[in-house]
Design an enzyme around this catalytic site. Sequence first.
Site, PDB file in Angstrom:
ATOM      1  N   ARG A 167      28.053 -14.143 -24.052  1.00  0.00           N
ATOM      2  CA  ARG A 167      27.458 -13.668 -21.960  1.00  0.00           C
ATOM      3  C   ARG A 167      26.313 -12.868 -22.693  1.00  0.00           C
ATOM      4  O   ARG A 167      25.776 -11.554 -22.182  1.00  0.00           O
ATOM      5  CB  ARG A 167      28.857 -12.115 -22.483  1.00  0.00           C
ATOM      6  CG  ARG A 167      30.195 -13.244 -21.934  1.00  0.00           C
ATOM      7  CD  ARG A 167      30.035 -13.202 -20.547  1.00  0.00           C
ATOM      8  NE  ARG A 167      31.615 -13.607 -20.196  1.00  0.00           N
ATOM      9  CZ  ARG A 167      32.501 -14.478 -20.162  1.00  0.00           C
ATOM     10  NH1 ARG A 167      32.271 -15.554 -20.637  1.00  0.00           N
ATOM     11  NH2 ARG A 167      33.298 -14.701 -20.052  1.00  0.00           N
ATOM     12  N   SER A 241      36.378  -9.258 -14.872  1.00  0.00           N
ATOM     13  CA  SER A 241      36.136  -8.516 -17.368  1.00  0.00           C
ATOM     14  C   SER A 241      34.858  -7.712 -16.605  1.00  0.00           C
ATOM     15  O   SER A 241      34.260  -7.994 -16.194  1.00  0.00           O
ATOM     16  CB  SER A 241      36.104  -9.645 -17.938  1.00  0.00           C
ATOM     17  OG  SER A 241      36.802 -10.607 -17.962  1.00  0.00           O
ATOM     18  N   GLU A 336      30.098  -5.367 -19.369  1.00  0.00           N
ATOM     19  CA  GLU A 336      29.761  -6.741 -19.316  1.00  0.00           C
ATOM     20  C   GLU A 336      29.301  -6.894 -17.746  1.00  0.00           C
ATOM     21  O   GLU A 336      28.495  -8.016 -17.644  1.00  0.00           O
ATOM     22  CB  GLU A 336      31.182  -8.165 -19.002  1.00  0.00           C
ATOM     23  CG  GLU A 336      30.544  -9.363 -19.131  1.00  0.00           C
ATOM     24  CD  GLU A 336      31.243 -10.219 -17.766  1.00  0.00           C
ATOM     25  OE1 GLU A 336      30.686 -11.992 -18.030  1.00  0.00           O
ATOM     26  OE2 GLU A 336      32.191  -9.634 -17.244  1.00  0.00           O
TER      27      GLU A 336
END
Length: 341
Positions: A167, A241, A336
């Site tokens: 990520r 998420s 995130e």
Amino acid sequence: MQVDIQKNIKLSSFSTLKIGGRAKFFVVVKNEDEFLAALTWARKKSKKIFILGGGSNTLFSDSDFDGLVIKNEIRGTELVSENENSVIIKSYSGETWSKLVNFAISRKYYGAENLFYIPGTVGASPVQNIGAYGVELKDIFYNLCAIDLENGEKKHFNLKDCQFSYRHSFFKGEGKNRYFILWVAIKLSKKEKFNLDYGDIRNKLLAKGIEKPSLEDVSSVIQEMRNDKIPNPAVLANAGSFFKNPIVDSTFFEKIKSEFPDIKSFPDLKGVKIPAAWLIEKCGLKGYRYKNVGVYEKQALILVNYGNAKQEDLLFLVEFIRKSVFDSFAIILEPEVNILK
Ligand code: EPU
């Protein structure tokens, strides 16, 4: 070239979390020249810019954005080259990621199917190295072209230049806010090649009596798995998420495991990846609600807006979750989602 700059546009409708104030200035760009014209306009007026893709990973501020929001709608997908074994396909950055994956599946190109149904645009995919079900963008990435926001010049980035990790990429680190990604090219296989080892993919196929799956079989199982866990933002606002899964070193992991033998983990190049959803659930927060925001009852890593929530409320919940996880496990959760304050 003239660009159609709009004023005082509500940003909540451009984010899947449905939160946010207004953009003082807003423009939709449909090709490179329009983008450059918008950039020139912002420079002349000394306005800061924010580049908006699908809005599926952005939490806007409750206050107005005093600058120009550039909504990227530069679209188009094409085959760049092919040989006996592989193909390179390229999409412009305002294309939806799903369009690119559908293009691949319908032509029987293997490699992108586990990333089926991820919301957002192609341009956002390298920034956070999108990933799902054992595959990350970096596994199929070929190259990309970006425009330097300082001087309007184009630059190509190969796999190494992008510095992809979980990520994360150059565009979230050193290159943050310096480039506009114009197009992304991926390399896929023409030979049958699946990644079925993650989680329940294989079992779900077998449960349907499928031993030798097609690309459509795999993508529809992926879609079902996503639908089971991730609410449709059109029904319940969310951004997938909310936190990254933390990566800890193995000594630290063994210490936690001795206390919590049922802890889940995934191997990672940098250590051991622990599902943040598991940590949040262990803190008793699955389904927890604060004002109009909450932790999704079927997947603890997803934070939802039940309606008319404020960024302030969501950030309160975020800090509450981070504190609870830190107090219980001494692990710091990192968001995130891109948070604009
Ligand atoms: N789990 C819990 N409680 C929950 C949910 C999950 O304990 O409420 C545990 C389970 O043990 C499960 C594990 O966490 O096995 C992992 O859960 P899941 O497979 O749902 O994946 P995740 O780690 O929560 C990541 C990605 C998702 C991606 C899935 C599937 C991140 C931050 N998220 O989630 O990506 O779809 O894996 O590969 O890495 C996104 O980035 O927005 C996103 C949805």
